[in-house]
Scaffold this motif. Structure first.
Motif, PDB file in Angstrom:
ATOM      1  N   PRO A   1      -2.826  78.171 -21.354  1.00 12.33           N
ATOM      2  CA  PRO A   1      -2.756  78.625 -19.968  1.00 12.33           C
ATOM      3  C   PRO A   1      -2.555  77.494 -18.968  1.00 12.33           C
ATOM      4  O   PRO A   1      -2.169  77.751 -17.822  1.00 12.33           O
ATOM      5  N   LYS A   2      -2.792  76.266 -19.382  1.00 18.03           N
ATOM      6  CA  LYS A   2      -2.653  75.138 -18.457  1.00 18.03           C
ATOM      7  C   LYS A   2      -1.258  74.518 -18.498  1.00 18.03           C
ATOM      8  O   LYS A   2      -0.673  74.205 -17.463  1.00 18.03           O
TER       9      LYS A   2
ATOM     10  N   ILE B   1     -10.701  81.116 -27.251  1.00 11.75           N
ATOM     11  CA  ILE B   1     -10.414  80.050 -26.294  1.00 11.75           C
ATOM     12  C   ILE B   1     -11.406  78.905 -26.464  1.00 11.75           C
ATOM     13  O   ILE B   1     -12.447  79.052 -27.094  1.00 11.75           O
ATOM     14  N   MET B   2     -11.072  77.762 -25.893  1.00 11.35           N
ATOM     15  CA  MET B   2     -11.973  76.627 -25.856  1.00 11.35           C
ATOM     16  C   MET B   2     -12.946  76.774 -24.689  1.00 11.35           C
ATOM     17  O   MET B   2     -12.717  77.550 -23.759  1.00 11.35           O
ATOM     18  N   SER B   3     -14.027  75.996 -24.717  1.00 10.97           N
ATOM     19  CA  SER B   3     -15.049  76.092 -23.682  1.00 10.97           C
ATOM     20  C   SER B   3     -14.663  75.380 -22.387  1.00 10.97           C
ATOM     21  O   SER B   3     -15.374  75.470 -21.397  1.00 10.97           O
TER      22      SER B   3
ATOM     23  N   HIS C   1     -10.171  79.393 -19.891  1.00  9.61           N
ATOM     24  CA  HIS C   1     -10.611  80.740 -19.553  1.00  9.61           C
ATOM     25  C   HIS C   1      -9.495  81.538 -18.871  1.00  9.61           C
ATOM     26  O   HIS C   1      -9.560  82.766 -18.816  1.00  9.61           O
ATOM     27  N   GLY C   2      -8.488  80.844 -18.382  1.00 11.53           N
ATOM     28  CA  GLY C   2      -7.356  81.532 -17.787  1.00 11.53           C
ATOM     29  C   GLY C   2      -6.609  82.405 -18.772  1.00 11.53           C
ATOM     30  O   GLY C   2      -5.998  83.415 -18.388  1.00 11.53           O
TER      31      GLY C   2
ATOM     32  N   LYS D   1      -6.755  90.123 -20.206  1.00  7.62           N
ATOM     33  CA  LYS D   1      -7.443  91.274 -19.608  1.00  7.62           C
ATOM     34  C   LYS D   1      -6.563  91.967 -18.573  1.00  7.62           C
ATOM     35  O   LYS D   1      -6.455  93.191 -18.548  1.00  7.62           O
ATOM     36  N   LYS D   2      -5.905  91.186 -17.745  1.00 10.50           N
ATOM     37  CA  LYS D   2      -5.031  91.761 -16.721  1.00 10.50           C
ATOM     38  C   LYS D   2      -3.823  92.435 -17.362  1.00 10.50           C
ATOM     39  O   LYS D   2      -3.402  93.523 -16.933  1.00 10.50           O
TER      40      LYS D   2
END
Length: 228
Positions: free
Chosen positions: A164-165, A192-194, A199-200, A206-207
């Motif tokens: 996501p980054k 995902i990683m912490s 978290h994106g 979800k969206k």
């Protein structure tokens, strides 16, 4: 619903023929560009055009600029037919695995990967391995940080990865929704990683799946390789 596809065009007036050139045929791993024995030029195999990933390897090698790749938004329904194909590069493949014991240190641990490609940009929502599958959407770093990724998260499922980054995620939501909706997928594990940026990916999934009958479960891996 609408998904992105690519249409390939060959300008027959510009094409100098596959006998004299043929570089685009060799460059196209998807076998979309094929010889036309009647004209001695290159033509598009319409049955395989659906598998064009838009990367444009054929464009780079054509010496006369005879090829165009056109991006289109097309409407498809949930009952669209699925067809398989083989390719060593970005083509959709279902991988069969030989199960070997992991107890012996001299025996390599067996991979649980059952589909190819895995990067979200390259995935075709209508690839046959998605049909009625359980889907794992993982951040790129997870399999490197978490040693038990294959056994705990991947076994018996299909995989999609992304960051996501660093990725251009502008089309990810549309792609993920198409994969789930067109293939009757009822469960998606997001791993995902912490780290904050990761978290994106969960938020994006979800969206993308809002309103669909699909269970979404989040799993978080610490940077020291523990499942939290």
């Amino acid at each position: 619903m609408k998904i992105t596809r690519y249409r390939v065009e060959v300008d027959q007036d510009k094409c100098i023929g596959y006998e004299e050139c043929g570089l685009c045929i060799k460059a196209c791993e998807e076998n979309i560009l094929i010889p036309d024995p009647k004209t001695k030029k290159v033509k598009v195999n319409k049955e395989r055009e659906i598998y064009c990933d838009g990367i444009g390897s054929c464009l780079d090698v054509c010496p006369v600029d005879a090829i165009k790749i056109i991006k289109e938004e097309v409407e498809v329904d949930e009952h669209h037919s699925h067809s398989g194909h083989k390719c060593p590069g970005s083509m959709a493949m279902t991988l069969k695995r030989d199960r070997k014991s992991d107890e012996d240190d001299n025996v390599e641990m067996g991979s649980e990967l059952t589909n190819w490609p895995i990067q979200l940009h390259l995935l075709n929502p209508m690839a046959p391995y998605f049909k009625n599958a359980e889907l794992v959407i993982s951040a790129d770093c997870v399999p490197f940080a978490y040693a038990n990724f294959h056994k705990k998260f991947l076994k018996g499922k299909v995989l999609a990865i992304g960051c996501p980054k660093l990725d251009d995620t502008s089309e990810y939501a549309e792609k993920i929704r198409a994969i789930v909706k067109l293939n009757n997928i009822k469960k998606v594990d997001v791993v995902i990683m912490s780290v904050p940026c990761c978290h994106g990916l969960y938020a994006l999934v979800k969206k993308a799946l809002d309103g669909l009958d699909c269970e979404i479960k989040r799993h978080i891996i610490s940077i020291d390789g523990k499942a939290l």
